[in-house]
Structure formats: C-alpha cells, structure tokens
Design a protein around this motif. Structure first.
Motif, PDB file in Angstrom:
ATOM      1  N   GLY A 202       0.993  -1.369  -0.019  1.00 51.86           N
ATOM      2  CA  GLY A 202       0.486   0.135   0.089  1.00 51.86           C
ATOM      3  C   GLY A 202       0.429   0.920  -0.432  1.00 51.86           C
ATOM      4  O   GLY A 202       0.274   2.047   0.729  1.00 51.86           O
ATOM      5  N   MET A 203       1.706   0.840  -0.529  1.00 49.90           N
ATOM      6  CA  MET A 203       3.626   2.113  -0.361  1.00 49.90           C
ATOM      7  C   MET A 203       2.270   3.522  -1.647  1.00 49.90           C
ATOM      8  O   MET A 203       2.240   3.102  -2.908  1.00 49.90           O
ATOM      9  CB  MET A 203       4.579   1.658  -0.854  1.00 49.90           C
ATOM     10  N   ALA A 204       3.099   4.637  -1.208  1.00 51.34           N
ATOM     11  CA  ALA A 204       2.376   5.162  -2.698  1.00 51.34           C
ATOM     12  C   ALA A 204       4.218   5.445  -3.488  1.00 51.34           C
ATOM     13  O   ALA A 204       5.470   5.419  -2.662  1.00 51.34           O
ATOM     14  CB  ALA A 204       2.517   7.227  -2.059  1.00 51.34           C
ATOM     15  N   VAL A 205       4.404   5.621  -4.315  1.00 51.29           N
ATOM     16  CA  VAL A 205       5.153   5.956  -5.135  1.00 51.29           C
ATOM     17  C   VAL A 205       5.603   7.747  -5.911  1.00 51.29           C
ATOM     18  O   VAL A 205       4.807   7.019  -6.663  1.00 51.29           O
ATOM     19  CB  VAL A 205       5.212   4.978  -5.782  1.00 51.29           C
ATOM     20  N   VAL A 206       6.295   7.624  -6.351  1.00 56.22           N
ATOM     21  CA  VAL A 206       6.760   8.999  -6.797  1.00 56.22           C
ATOM     22  C   VAL A 206       7.757   8.872  -7.547  1.00 56.22           C
ATOM     23  O   VAL A 206       9.454   8.098  -7.584  1.00 56.22           O
ATOM     24  CB  VAL A 206       7.408  10.240  -5.507  1.00 56.22           C
ATOM     25  N   MET A 207       7.084   8.389  -9.538  1.00 61.04           N
ATOM     26  CA  MET A 207       7.932   7.447 -10.257  1.00 61.04           C
ATOM     27  C   MET A 207       8.699   8.618 -11.153  1.00 61.04           C
ATOM     28  O   MET A 207       7.952   9.563 -11.582  1.00 61.04           O
ATOM     29  CB  MET A 207       7.128   6.723 -11.016  1.00 61.04           C
ATOM     30  N   ILE A 208      10.002   8.929 -10.967  1.00 63.71           N
ATOM     31  CA  ILE A 208      10.657  10.487 -11.507  1.00 63.71           C
ATOM     32  C   ILE A 208      11.739   9.574 -12.975  1.00 63.71           C
ATOM     33  O   ILE A 208      12.405   8.396 -13.179  1.00 63.71           O
ATOM     34  CB  ILE A 208      11.928  10.872 -10.730  1.00 63.71           C
ATOM     35  N   THR A 209      10.755  10.228 -14.250  1.00 69.23           N
ATOM     36  CA  THR A 209      11.948   9.666 -15.249  1.00 69.23           C
ATOM     37  C   THR A 209      11.535  10.734 -16.282  1.00 69.23           C
ATOM     38  O   THR A 209      10.224  11.410 -16.356  1.00 69.23           O
ATOM     39  CB  THR A 209      10.906   8.172 -15.715  1.00 69.23           C
ATOM     40  N   HIS A 210      12.417  10.583 -17.515  1.00 63.06           N
ATOM     41  CA  HIS A 210      12.146  11.425 -19.148  1.00 63.06           C
ATOM     42  C   HIS A 210      11.376  10.248 -19.605  1.00 63.06           C
ATOM     43  O   HIS A 210      11.161  10.866 -21.044  1.00 63.06           O
ATOM     44  CB  HIS A 210      13.271  11.493 -19.449  1.00 63.06           C
ATOM     45  N   ASP A 211      10.878   9.087 -19.164  1.00 66.32           N
ATOM     46  CA  ASP A 211      10.558   8.148 -20.264  1.00 66.32           C
ATOM     47  C   ASP A 211       9.162   7.866 -20.210  1.00 66.32           C
ATOM     48  O   ASP A 211       8.581   7.291 -19.304  1.00 66.32           O
ATOM     49  CB  ASP A 211      11.265   6.902 -20.032  1.00 66.32           C
ATOM     50  N   LEU A 212       8.553   8.875 -21.472  1.00 67.06           N
ATOM     51  CA  LEU A 212       6.891   8.278 -21.162  1.00 67.06           C
ATOM     52  C   LEU A 212       6.422   7.042 -21.248  1.00 67.06           C
ATOM     53  O   LEU A 212       5.062   7.231 -21.073  1.00 67.06           O
ATOM     54  CB  LEU A 212       6.249   9.602 -22.123  1.00 67.06           C
ATOM     55  N   GLY A 213       6.582   6.015 -22.351  1.00 68.82           N
ATOM     56  CA  GLY A 213       6.544   4.645 -22.189  1.00 68.82           C
ATOM     57  C   GLY A 213       6.467   4.352 -20.584  1.00 68.82           C
ATOM     58  O   GLY A 213       4.969   4.084 -19.813  1.00 68.82           O
ATOM     59  N   VAL A 214       7.266   4.645 -19.401  1.00 72.66           N
ATOM     60  CA  VAL A 214       7.111   4.410 -18.485  1.00 72.66           C
ATOM     61  C   VAL A 214       5.480   5.061 -17.862  1.00 72.66           C
ATOM     62  O   VAL A 214       5.173   4.163 -16.555  1.00 72.66           O
ATOM     63  CB  VAL A 214       8.828   4.543 -17.537  1.00 72.66           C
ATOM     64  N   VAL A 215       5.610   6.265 -17.412  1.00 71.59           N
ATOM     65  CA  VAL A 215       5.195   6.650 -17.216  1.00 71.59           C
ATOM     66  C   VAL A 215       3.413   6.649 -17.519  1.00 71.59           C
ATOM     67  O   VAL A 215       2.684   6.628 -16.530  1.00 71.59           O
ATOM     68  CB  VAL A 215       4.938   8.442 -17.799  1.00 71.59           C
ATOM     69  N   ALA A 216       2.613   5.941 -18.672  1.00 72.20           N
ATOM     70  CA  ALA A 216       1.713   5.921 -19.687  1.00 72.20           C
ATOM     71  C   ALA A 216       1.818   3.917 -18.282  1.00 72.20           C
ATOM     72  O   ALA A 216       0.641   3.840 -18.253  1.00 72.20           O
ATOM     73  CB  ALA A 216       2.372   4.747 -20.692  1.00 72.20           C
ATOM     74  N   GLU A 217       2.594   3.113 -18.063  1.00 63.62           N
ATOM     75  CA  GLU A 217       2.152   1.812 -17.568  1.00 63.62           C
ATOM     76  C   GLU A 217       2.388   2.151 -16.187  1.00 63.62           C
ATOM     77  O   GLU A 217       1.529   0.353 -15.759  1.00 63.62           O
ATOM     78  CB  GLU A 217       3.837   1.297 -17.858  1.00 63.62           C
ATOM     79  N   THR A 218       2.855   2.670 -15.707  1.00 68.94           N
ATOM     80  CA  THR A 218       3.417   2.447 -14.492  1.00 68.94           C
ATOM     81  C   THR A 218       2.566   3.947 -13.343  1.00 68.94           C
ATOM     82  O   THR A 218       1.341   3.501 -12.372  1.00 68.94           O
ATOM     83  CB  THR A 218       4.235   3.016 -13.386  1.00 68.94           C
TER      84      THR A 218
END
Length: 320
Positions: A202-218
């Motif tokens: 039940g964690m909250a996650v901050v995903m830092i990325t320049h990859d928009l594919g990763v953003v769309a997936e996660t």
C-alpha cells in the motif's frame, strides 16, 4: 481519494540566484503512483532530493512545506529527520553502482537499514536482509547476501537498491529513474516488481523519469516539470489523451510512434542553463506559441478539467 500521505506546498530550491525547483506543489495518496516527467535539468531529481532534505551544497531549500502524514519535514531537526529518511520515506537512486558501497556485502548494507529503522539485533537483521532479497526475487538470497555489488549484474544491483529502500517498510517510495541503463527486458521486470511490492504494502510511489512509456505503464497521475516549474498536471490517461501545454505536447510529439516520415519530431532549442531567472514561462524561448510581453509575465493557473491543470497564457485561446 483518501487523505494524502504526502503534501508538497510551494517548494523552492535555489543554487545562488537560480531556482532549480520553483514553487512546486503536489499531493500523493497512499497506494498512488505520481509520475514526475521532463527533460534532463528540469528539476525532477532535485525535487526528490528535497523531499529527503538531501539537496547538495551550495543548494538550499528556500521556502515551502513538505508534509508527511501532516508532519512538516522542513521543520524537523536533523536528528529527528534520520528516523524519517529511509524509514517513512525512502529512495531508489539512479545508479546502483555508485549508490552501493563497494566494500560491504549487499546483505550488510540492507541489514544496516533494518538495524537503524526496525531496531533489530544483528542476527535478526541478517535474516531480514535475506528475506528482503527474496522479496525482490533474487534467487538464492542467502548466497547473494554475502556477495559484493561488483559481483552482481546491473539488474541484480537495482533489485538490491529496491530491497534497501523497502527494508524499513516506508510509506512513500521515491524512484529516481529506476530503470536507467537497463535493457528493455530487465526494465520491464523492475517496473513490475515495484508495482507488485507497492500493491502488497500500500505504498505511495513517486516515479521520476524522462521516459513517457514508463509513465503510461505505471503512473496514476503526472506532473510535468520544465525549468523547475510545474507546467501541467493531470491523470496519466487525461494527459496522454488531452495534453494542453505546448511543452507537454512537444514531449508527446517526440515519441517514436509519432515520427513523421520516419523522422523524430524534436523540440527546438535547449533547456535553460540557469532556470528560475525568468519571471514568466521558462519554456517561452523554445515555444512557437509564445508572445513577447505576455509569456514573460507570471503564469496563470488554468483548470482544464477534473484534476487537470496547466500553467500557460495561451491555453484559453489555443487557436489565436
């Protein structure tokens, strides 16, 4: 939406006169994944380091609030912060080879976190370290715990970094480019692992990325940063379906699937070398829609839809 576990209010970080993070605000709910995207130098990693109060000198957090469970981390003395950093909020760094200590076994490095935050003795901490390696799906974890970072593959080292970050069972996980330099197959495994552990805990996650594919997936929601400023924020589905800020549109247009006649569409120009020096939109020097005298004034906040906001003078009249 449940009450936020993390609230960031008007966070500003400066190096001398350059604001590398400029009045950034967002919230994060338990179990939610927030993506922070933008080009290199946009302020993504510095925002994450600020949440842990790890801004390198001569940088300084000059204003704002970081509320974790209602407690302002910026008001805590350093001694009290040590119990929070790595305990309630933890981070997976970009490069495990430089983040892991080469002279200690990976098991010792995980056990150190366990002893500090869970108050276990050495024997119990050692067993907890092996269990942490098992949870991140490293085979033969007892043997791997005795090995040193250089003896592991890149994907294994990244799993060790995840094990260290999760050893104290944090409420918030900061993942700073967690799949950098990994091949596509390993990248998919690491992202799937983070999602699985997030769901279990039940964690909250901050995903830092320049990859928009990763953003769309996660990601559930997305924050678009440029020049240290938030230019747009929305749910991931809404952002991809209906981007409104010229910078966001430029990022999406540059994806390989949007290539024109086999050529990638690039955003002209370069990111600012010294962000935070312009009063208005930091993207204005590269924006085809910018108007002198308008876009160099403070940015308005424009509500585009439910939970979808952007900061731009030209959104209300996109065809003008």
């Amino acid at each position: 939406m449940s009450e936020p576990i993390l609230e960031v209010q008007d966070l500003t970080v400066a190096f001398g006169g350059a604001k590398v993070v400029d009045s950034v605000s967002f919230t994060l709910a338990p179990g939610e994944t927030l993506g922070i995207v933008g080009e290199s130098g946009s302020g993504k990693s510095m925002t994450a380091l600020s949440l842990l109060r790890l801004v390198p000198e001569p940088g300084k957090i000059v204003s704002g609030k970081i509320l974790l469970g209602g407690q302002d981390l910026l008001a805590l003395p350093e001694k009290a912060l040590r119990g929070v950093r790595g305990g309630k909020i933890a981070m997976i760094f970009q490069d495990p080879m430089t983040s892991l200590n080469p002279v200690f076994s990976v098991g010792e490095q995980i056990a150190e976190v366990v002893r500090l935050h869970r108050r276990l003795g050495r024997a119990d901490a050692k067993n907890a370290a092996i269990e942490a390696l098992r949870q991140v799906k490293i085979p033969d974890p007892a043997r791997r715990a005795r090995q040193f970072p250089h003896e592991l593959s890149g994907g294994m080292r990244q799993r060790v970094m995840i094990a260290i970050a999760l050893a104290a069972e944090p409420q918030v996980l900061l993942a700073d480019e967690p799949t950098t330099a990994l091949d596509v197959t390993v990248q998919a495994q690491i992202l799937a692992l983070i999602r699985e552990l997030q769901k279990e805990r039940g964690m909250a996650v901050v995903m830092i990325t320049h990859d928009l594919g990763v953003v769309a997936e996660t990601c559930d929601r997305v924050l678009v940063l440029y020049g240290g400023k938030v230019l747009e924020q929305a749910s991931a589905s809404d952002l991809f379906a209906r981007p409104v800020h010229p910078y966001t549109r430029g990022l999406l247009a540059s994806l390989p699937e949007n290539a024109v006649d086999g050529r990638l569409v690039a955003i002209p120009g370069q990111p600012p070398l010294r962000p935070g020096l312009l009063a208005g939109c930091p993207f204005a020097p590269r924006c085809e829609r910018a108007r002198p005298g308008l876009c160099d004034t403070p940015l308005p906040r424009v509500a585009v839809g439910d939970g979808h906001t952007a900061f731009c003078h030209r959104i209300e009249a996109p065809d003008a």
